[in-house]
Design an enzyme around this catalytic site. Structure first.
Site, PDB file in Angstrom:
ATOM      1  N   GLU A 173       0.806  -1.238   0.000  1.00  0.00           N
ATOM      2  CA  GLU A 173       0.000   0.000   0.000  1.00  0.00           C
ATOM      3  C   GLU A 173       0.834   1.282   0.000  1.00  0.00           C
ATOM      4  OE1 GLU A 173      -3.047  -0.092   3.014  1.00  0.00           O
ATOM      5  OE2 GLU A 173      -4.124  -1.713   2.037  1.00  0.00           O
ATOM      6  N   GLU A 292      -5.769  -8.324  -0.378  1.00  0.00           N
ATOM      7  CA  GLU A 292      -6.507  -7.940   0.819  1.00  0.00           C
ATOM      8  C   GLU A 292      -7.946  -7.661   0.411  1.00  0.00           C
ATOM      9  OE1 GLU A 292      -5.108  -4.982   3.600  1.00  0.00           O
ATOM     10  OE2 GLU A 292      -3.013  -5.461   3.190  1.00  0.00           O
TER      11      GLU A 292
END
Length: 511
Positions: A173, A292
């Site tokens: 991320e 995710e």
């Protein structure tokens, strides 16, 4: 009553079922590791400190690959802290979750746990505060047989054989301003490219996942993927996707339709990836790692265990985002799994986040029991039943009206055909909150001889759509026999209760 007609044709398939889409995620966050998978002294712990009650549930869940050690955690993590004698490992502050990391559990422990759980390791490297040299050192430590400084250190630390980790994430991320070591797309793209090259010089057999957008709402979504892959297309194999969903303001109809957003997210990333391929005249194909995904109540449910509410006191493995999942959540998770399966030609890896306690299908208590959350069931049945090839599903259904997505199909579906064993697995969700779903399934090129199994997750007797499994009511919600199902004149007929998810297995033969 809502209606749906589903057509399955043996000649219209999408891809082989990707084994890795039934993946999970273990992060050093909250109680996922400590008192989750690892709790020395627990009555069910083995000699390594692994909770065998949790291990049994992980095996039942059917997870195929587990991503480790993060997540936001990895962007400030020194992997060397988690190897060597436990009593000599340093205690560190983890800025990602404002906790103290004891490092009692590290790489060696996770690899041993993964063997016990029969799952593949998906290892993430820190490209937030660290870079090329630390990543290549970790590959050498994990995968080189011996005779070098890092591989011999692994052997000294008790692992004579290489870990042989094949799947690696190039950070986490890093498009997000919340991330330790946040970078621009150009900064990350170049770093990912050079890190990938260096890691492959150590072990050419590894597969690499570049960081994609943290969610579809990111202001850089699309341009991030395009820029990163413009730099690193030839060096990586996958690009990642992350997405979390929740019910907002009691709008259950829109929540039940969230898989339409997942579909659009996947298709948008595919379009961007393929545009880079065309512009760069590349020959290989980059696939997707949805590493995710889950339901996560980030707003509107401001419990004390939310990251933005935690105490500023530095604590060891506190409770963090331990959401309790209800019937509605389980049906939505089922539709997310449908979406992943329907895109199995390009989504080759997917990891539900996380495995235990932290927004997880499995819950456990320190010194106490472990149990299945409602979302355990769709994952476990699909992981067990989805074999062979993914079938293209044609659905003609009545519509449900939603505020966020307009009119959506009342019934959502996915299916697989295991020709070797003569079976079709059909997965169905009824999004209607007040109507049964009358479903007919037309098989073309195949004939069904028997219904091998038919189970449904629905509102239990005496409950409602918010009924959940808890420590004191661990079996309040589960799978039960689907009564209203049968084969008439070669057509499968099913009646689904409101807000339900079903798994049906048929014995079939070619026509």
């Amino acid at each position: 009553m809502s209606t749906a007609r589903i057509t399955l044709d043996r000649d219209f398939t999408i891809a082989e079922v990707p084994h890795r889409i039934f993946g999970s995620f273990v992060e050093h966050m909250g109680r996922c590791v400590y008192t989750g998978i690892y709790e020395p002294g627990h009555p069910a712990a083995d000699e390594r400190g692994f909770r065998t009650d949790v291990l049994d549930l992980v095996k039942e869940l059917g997870a195929s690959v587990v991503r480790y050690p993060g997540g936001n955690f990895v962007s400030g993590y020194n992997w060397e802290d988690g190897v060597g004698p436990v009593d000599q490992r340093p205690r560190r502050l983890d800025g990602a979750w404002h906790t103290v990391e004891t490092n009692a559990f590290g790489l060696h422990e996770f690899v041993e746990w993964a063997k016990a759980a029969d799952v593949e390791v998906m290892e993430a490297v820190n490209l937030g505060t660290r870079g090329v040299d630390e990543a290549r050192a970790l590959v050498e430590y994990a995968n080189h047989p011996g005779g070098t400084a890092w591989s011999d250190l692994r052997r000294k630390n008790g692992a004579a054989d290489p870990f042989d980790i094949k799947l690696w994430c190039l950070g986490n991320e890093l498009d997000g301003p919340w991330q330790i070591g946040h970078k621009t797309a150009h900064e990350y793209g170049r770093l990912a490219q050079e890190t990938a090259k260096a890691m492959r010089l150590v072990d050419p057999s590894i597969e690499l996942v570049a960081v994609g957008s943290s969610n579809r709402q990111m202001p850089t979504f699309g341009t991030w993927e395009h820029t990163v892959l413009t730099h690193a297309y030839d060096e990586v194999d996958y690009i990642s996707m992350h997405a979390y969903y929740q019910e907002h303001d009691g709008d259950a109809a829109s929540f039940l339709a969230e898989a339409t957003d997942m579909d659009a997210f996947i298709e948008g990333v595919i379009a961007t990836v393929d545009a880079v391929k065309a512009a760069g005249k590349h020959s290989k194909e980059i696939n997707l790692s949805f590493d995710e995904w889950n339901v996560w109540y980030q707003s509107g449910l401001d419990t004390e265990d939310q990251p933005h509410n935690v105490s500023q006191t530095w604590r060891e493995h506190p409770r963090l985002i331990e959401d309790t999942y209800n019937v509605t959540d389980a049906v939505v998770v089922g539709t997310f799994l449908h979406s992943l399966l329907r895109h199995g030609d390009r989504v080759k890896i997917a990891n539900q986040a996380q495995l235990v306690n932290v927004i997880a299908p499995i819950r456990s208590e320190q010194g106490g029991p472990a149990w299945r959350q409602t979302i355990f069931w769709p994952f476990a049945l699909m992981a067990r039943m989805a074999k062979g090839r993914v079938l293209r599903v044609a659905v003609d259904a009545s519509k449900e009206s939603t505020k966020r997505y307009g009119d959506v199909d009342s019934v959502d579906a996915a299916a697989t055909w295991d020709e070797a064993n003569g079976r079709i697995a059909l997965f169905l969700a009824n999004r209607s909150m007040d109507s049964d779903g009358d479903v007919t399934v037309d098989l073309r090129g195949l004939s069904a001889s028997a219904i091998r199994s038919a189970e449904v997750l629905a509102i239990p007797e005496g409950g409602d759509r918010l009924t959940a499994n808890t420590e004191v009511a661990q079996d309040a919600v589960g799978m039960r026999k689907l009564e209203s199902v049968g084969i008439e004149d070669g057509v499968l007929r099913v009646t689904l209760p409101p807000i339900s998810w079903a798994a049906i297995e048929l014995d079939v033969a070619r026509n």
